[in-house]
Write an enzyme that holds these catalytic residues in place. Structure first.
Site, PDB file in Angstrom:
ATOM      1  NE  ARG A  77      10.241  -1.417  -3.965  1.00 24.62           N
ATOM      2  CZ  ARG A  77       9.345  -0.745  -3.211  1.00 24.62           C
ATOM      3  NH1 ARG A  77       9.721  -0.177  -2.097  1.00 24.62           N
ATOM      4  NH2 ARG A  77       8.100  -0.661  -3.594  1.00 24.62           N
ATOM      5  CE  LYS A 134       5.144   2.524   1.491  1.00 21.13           C
ATOM      6  NZ  LYS A 134       6.373   2.170   0.819  1.00 21.13           N
ATOM      7  CG  ASN A 191       8.880   1.625  -6.307  1.00 21.18           C
ATOM      8  OD1 ASN A 191       9.896   2.316  -6.142  1.00 21.18           O
ATOM      9  ND2 ASN A 191       8.802   0.684  -7.220  1.00 21.18           N
ATOM     10  N   PRO A 197       0.846  -1.205   0.000  1.00 22.03           N
ATOM     11  CG  PRO A 197      -0.490  -1.437   1.894  1.00 22.03           C
ATOM     12  CD  PRO A 197       0.767  -1.924   1.263  1.00 22.03           C
ATOM     13  CD  GLU A 198       2.898   4.005  -3.847  1.00 25.20           C
ATOM     14  OE1 GLU A 198       3.230   5.156  -3.545  1.00 25.20           O
ATOM     15  OE2 GLU A 198       3.585   3.289  -4.579  1.00 25.20           O
TER      16      GLU A 198
END
Ligand SMILES: [Zn+2]
Length: 286
Positions: A266, A55, A170, A2-3
């Site tokens: 990433r 987060k 990301n 989850p962003e």
């Protein structure tokens, strides 16, 4: 994963359902939490505040303790009306917090701890309050200074550090760099103060635009001719570069590239023409 905007929305919805109301039930499958509850019952307290810090989702209780959960890949908080059927199996339940009207259920959250105010202030893994790009206390000048402190690191990697700029995930990382025309592999030391300030401002703007009530779970940074309601639309249709490698840049038509970045490898997407390195040097990679 989850962003930050997803966690922010969860926190906001949970705040509306829980804040100011007496807690009528608390249970957990996590021994640390049940032990805390046995010694300092959460039932009978009220929820003072629910907030996101990157987060992390934090629930502050009137007794002074804070429940902090981190979702990692698979964890999530669901909110149900009392008596409503859960959308995930009971075996995935880790925490239930309930009041007269609602049940907040944490499913498969891998990290959940209860902190006193002092312990929370000392906890280095949870970003400070003013580092969340969506928070009321967010301080862009302090954020720019935290970015500057990583002079030798690549900006794409630094933007993902939750202690620097909480709430940027990301997807946003690539999108923010594209919007500002900054090469994600550029070292922080090579950026001007104006560029860093602009990156911080765009981070806040893009993430904030995605916490609108109707934005669902789809991240939108590019609207173009695309209608949000188009059936069969792919998530990347609403983005500038993320997950669009091999496709045409929406600004210049060059081919979007991608490459793994940083110690965590990433994936980063960018347009070489719109996001040149400052000295005109080329970088390695696909
Ligand atoms: Zn381009």
């Amino acid at each position: 994963m989850p962003e930050g905007d997803t966690i922010f929305r969860s926190a906001r919805a949970m705040g509306r359902a829980l804040v100011g109301k007496p807690i009528t039930g608390f249970r957990s499958t996590l021994p640390l939490l049940t032990r805390f509850h046995d010694d300092n019952p959460i039932t009978g307290q009220t929820v003072d505040r629910v907030e996101s810090r990157g987060k992390w989702l934090l629930i502050h209780f009137s007794g002074g303790a804070t429940l902090a959960t981190h979702m990692l890949m698979n964890g999530s908080w669901h909110l149900y009306r009392t008596g409503e059927r859960w959308h995930r199996p009971a075996r995935d339940m880790r925490i239930v917090l309930e009041n007269h009207d609602y049940q907040a259920v944490a499913f498969t959250v891998p990290i959940a701890r209860i902190y006193t105010a002092q312990a929370l202030a000392r906890e280095k893994r949870i970003p400070p309050e003013n580092s969340d790009v969506l928070g009321d206390q967010f301080d862009p000048t302090a954020a720019a200074a935290r970015i500057r402190a990583h002079a030798e690191k690549e900006i794409g990697e630094v933007l993902l550090r939750q202690q620097v700029l909480a709430g940027v995930g990301n997807v946003f990382k690539s999108e923010i760099c594209f919007v500002e025309g900054v090469n994600p592999f550029c070292r922080v030391a090579w950026l001007t103060d104006m560029q860093i300030a602009a990156l911080v401002g765009t981070a806040r703007k893009l993430v904030a635009a995605n916490v609108l009530e109707d934005s669902g779970n789809m991240i939108v940074t590019y609207r173009g001719q695309q209608r949000r309601t188009t059936h069969g639309a792919k998530p990347q249709d609403s983005l500038w570069v993320y997950n669009r490698f091999g496709g045409e840049c929406r600004r210049c038509g060059s081919t979007i590239r991608h490459r793994l970045q940083g110690a965590d490898a990433r994936v980063t997407f960018w347009c070489e023409s719109c996001q040149p390195m400052p000295d005109g040097s080329n970088i390695d990679g696909a």
